[in-house]
Design a protein around this motif. Structure first.
Motif, PDB file in Angstrom:
ATOM      1  N   GLU A   1     -35.530  53.928  -1.971  1.00 43.55           N
ATOM      2  CA  GLU A   1     -35.960  54.217  -1.053  1.00 43.55           C
ATOM      3  C   GLU A   1     -35.027  54.420   0.431  1.00 43.55           C
ATOM      4  O   GLU A   1     -34.174  53.670   0.398  1.00 43.55           O
ATOM      5  CB  GLU A   1     -37.214  53.850  -0.548  1.00 43.55           C
ATOM      6  N   THR A   2     -35.256  55.363   1.140  1.00 45.29           N
ATOM      7  CA  THR A   2     -34.431  55.660   2.289  1.00 45.29           C
ATOM      8  C   THR A   2     -34.771  54.487   3.292  1.00 45.29           C
ATOM      9  O   THR A   2     -36.031  54.067   3.337  1.00 45.29           O
ATOM     10  CB  THR A   2     -34.843  56.924   2.826  1.00 45.29           C
ATOM     11  N   PHE A   3     -33.825  53.725   3.802  1.00 45.83           N
ATOM     12  CA  PHE A   3     -33.953  52.728   4.836  1.00 45.83           C
ATOM     13  C   PHE A   3     -33.305  52.999   6.136  1.00 45.83           C
ATOM     14  O   PHE A   3     -33.059  53.840   6.384  1.00 45.83           O
ATOM     15  CB  PHE A   3     -33.332  51.440   4.180  1.00 45.83           C
ATOM     16  N   GLN A   4     -33.752  52.119   6.977  1.00 48.77           N
ATOM     17  CA  GLN A   4     -33.384  52.356   8.351  1.00 48.77           C
ATOM     18  C   GLN A   4     -31.693  52.723   8.305  1.00 48.77           C
ATOM     19  O   GLN A   4     -30.957  51.757   7.679  1.00 48.77           O
ATOM     20  CB  GLN A   4     -33.615  51.276   9.387  1.00 48.77           C
ATOM     21  N   ARG A   5     -31.485  53.804   9.405  1.00 48.34           N
ATOM     22  CA  ARG A   5     -29.958  54.273   9.342  1.00 48.34           C
ATOM     23  C   ARG A   5     -28.979  53.128  10.221  1.00 48.34           C
ATOM     24  O   ARG A   5     -29.696  52.305  11.033  1.00 48.34           O
ATOM     25  CB  ARG A   5     -29.890  55.304   9.925  1.00 48.34           C
ATOM     26  N   LEU A   6     -27.967  53.003   9.859  1.00 44.08           N
ATOM     27  CA  LEU A   6     -26.794  52.290  10.865  1.00 44.08           C
ATOM     28  C   LEU A   6     -26.940  52.480  12.018  1.00 44.08           C
ATOM     29  O   LEU A   6     -27.155  53.799  12.338  1.00 44.08           O
ATOM     30  CB  LEU A   6     -25.482  52.308   9.954  1.00 44.08           C
ATOM     31  N   THR A   7     -26.234  51.809  13.051  1.00 43.21           N
ATOM     32  CA  THR A   7     -26.234  52.413  14.448  1.00 43.21           C
ATOM     33  C   THR A   7     -25.123  53.231  14.666  1.00 43.21           C
ATOM     34  O   THR A   7     -25.090  53.985  15.173  1.00 43.21           O
ATOM     35  CB  THR A   7     -25.741  51.398  15.325  1.00 43.21           C
ATOM     36  N   HIS A   8     -24.081  53.474  13.309  1.00 43.34           N
ATOM     37  CA  HIS A   8     -22.713  54.096  13.508  1.00 43.34           C
ATOM     38  C   HIS A   8     -22.487  54.671  11.908  1.00 43.34           C
ATOM     39  O   HIS A   8     -22.454  53.691  11.062  1.00 43.34           O
ATOM     40  CB  HIS A   8     -21.613  53.404  14.079  1.00 43.34           C
ATOM     41  N   PRO A   9     -22.067  55.627  11.537  1.00 44.79           N
ATOM     42  CA  PRO A   9     -21.510  55.962  10.175  1.00 44.79           C
ATOM     43  C   PRO A   9     -20.361  55.322  10.150  1.00 44.79           C
ATOM     44  O   PRO A   9     -19.495  55.014  10.744  1.00 44.79           O
ATOM     45  CB  PRO A   9     -21.427  57.531  10.390  1.00 44.79           C
ATOM     46  N   ARG A  10     -20.208  55.003   8.749  1.00 43.32           N
ATOM     47  CA  ARG A  10     -19.086  53.955   8.106  1.00 43.32           C
ATOM     48  C   ARG A  10     -18.644  54.209   6.882  1.00 43.32           C
ATOM     49  O   ARG A  10     -19.834  53.857   6.153  1.00 43.32           O
ATOM     50  CB  ARG A  10     -19.026  52.553   8.544  1.00 43.32           C
ATOM     51  N   ALA A  11     -17.578  54.399   6.223  1.00 44.02           N
ATOM     52  CA  ALA A  11     -17.259  54.243   4.792  1.00 44.02           C
ATOM     53  C   ALA A  11     -16.338  53.101   4.854  1.00 44.02           C
ATOM     54  O   ALA A  11     -15.621  52.755   5.592  1.00 44.02           O
ATOM     55  CB  ALA A  11     -16.560  55.547   4.337  1.00 44.02           C
ATOM     56  N   TRP A  12     -16.226  52.484   3.730  1.00 42.18           N
ATOM     57  CA  TRP A  12     -15.557  51.279   3.554  1.00 42.18           C
ATOM     58  C   TRP A  12     -15.603  50.036   4.509  1.00 42.18           C
ATOM     59  O   TRP A  12     -14.964  49.426   4.420  1.00 42.18           O
ATOM     60  CB  TRP A  12     -14.027  51.601   3.322  1.00 42.18           C
ATOM     61  N   PRO A  13     -17.034  49.748   4.718  1.00 40.56           N
ATOM     62  CA  PRO A  13     -17.062  48.614   5.429  1.00 40.56           C
ATOM     63  C   PRO A  13     -17.352  47.519   4.532  1.00 40.56           C
ATOM     64  O   PRO A  13     -17.629  47.525   3.337  1.00 40.56           O
ATOM     65  CB  PRO A  13     -18.546  48.691   6.291  1.00 40.56           C
ATOM     66  N   SER A  14     -17.102  46.031   5.331  1.00 43.92           N
ATOM     67  CA  SER A  14     -17.782  45.252   4.320  1.00 43.92           C
ATOM     68  C   SER A  14     -18.949  44.452   4.660  1.00 43.92           C
ATOM     69  O   SER A  14     -19.485  45.230   5.765  1.00 43.92           O
ATOM     70  CB  SER A  14     -16.907  43.913   4.559  1.00 43.92           C
ATOM     71  N   ALA A  15     -19.854  44.112   3.841  1.00 49.01           N
ATOM     72  CA  ALA A  15     -21.140  44.021   3.921  1.00 49.01           C
ATOM     73  C   ALA A  15     -21.413  42.460   3.450  1.00 49.01           C
ATOM     74  O   ALA A  15     -21.031  42.372   2.186  1.00 49.01           O
ATOM     75  CB  ALA A  15     -22.299  44.621   3.474  1.00 49.01           C
TER      76      ALA A  15
END
Length: 142
Positions: A78-92
């Motif tokens: 399911e679609t979840f709340q979007r991040l505040t900023h787009p980002r690829a290759w973040p750590s989580a």
């Protein structure tokens, strides 16, 4: 438990596919695909759900603020709340019941921003920036 692999890239193809390895039978199983094909996605587990966070589609030059949540019980995304900023290759990582997403790359800049998701408030919010700009980094709780 099972080991999940989501998204990724194989030369010119970005994947939305998901596989899960079950050590009980020693086999990989196909799961429902994410809604967005992407590489550079990060994943965490919080509660009974798997979260796929951020990523990019190189061919569309798209960097995502998209978060999707997977239910292994229902085999659905399911679609979840979007991040505040787009980002690829973040750590989580998850710390004290909250998801932290650190750094990444937004298509123009490496990032030092950090945001967290608080399930009680049901929203993402910025927290203190890291000292260095980082993409493709790892994070862990010790």
């Amino acid at each position: 438990g099972r080991l999940f692999v989501v998204g990724g890239q194989d030369r010119s193809v970005h994947h939305s596919s998901v596989e899960a390895y079950d050590p009980k039978d020693g086999c990989w199983h196909i799961c429902s695909s994410m809604r967005h094909a992407r590489s550079g996605v990060s994943t965490v587990v919080l509660g009974e759900h798997l979260y796929a966070i951020g990523g990019r589609d190189r061919h569309r030059q798209a960097y995502y603020d998209v978060v999707e949540r997977y239910s292994p019980e229902l085999n659905t995304w399911e679609t979840f709340q979007r991040l505040t900023h787009p980002r690829a290759w973040p750590s989580a990582t998850v710390y004290k019941g909250q998801i932290y997403v650190c750094g990444g790359y937004d298509g123009q800049f490496r990032l030092k921003t950090v945001e967290k998701y608080d399930p009680e408030e049901q929203k993402w919010k910025r927290v203190s920036d890291m000292n260095e700009y980082r993409a493709g980094c790892g994070s862990a709780v010790l």
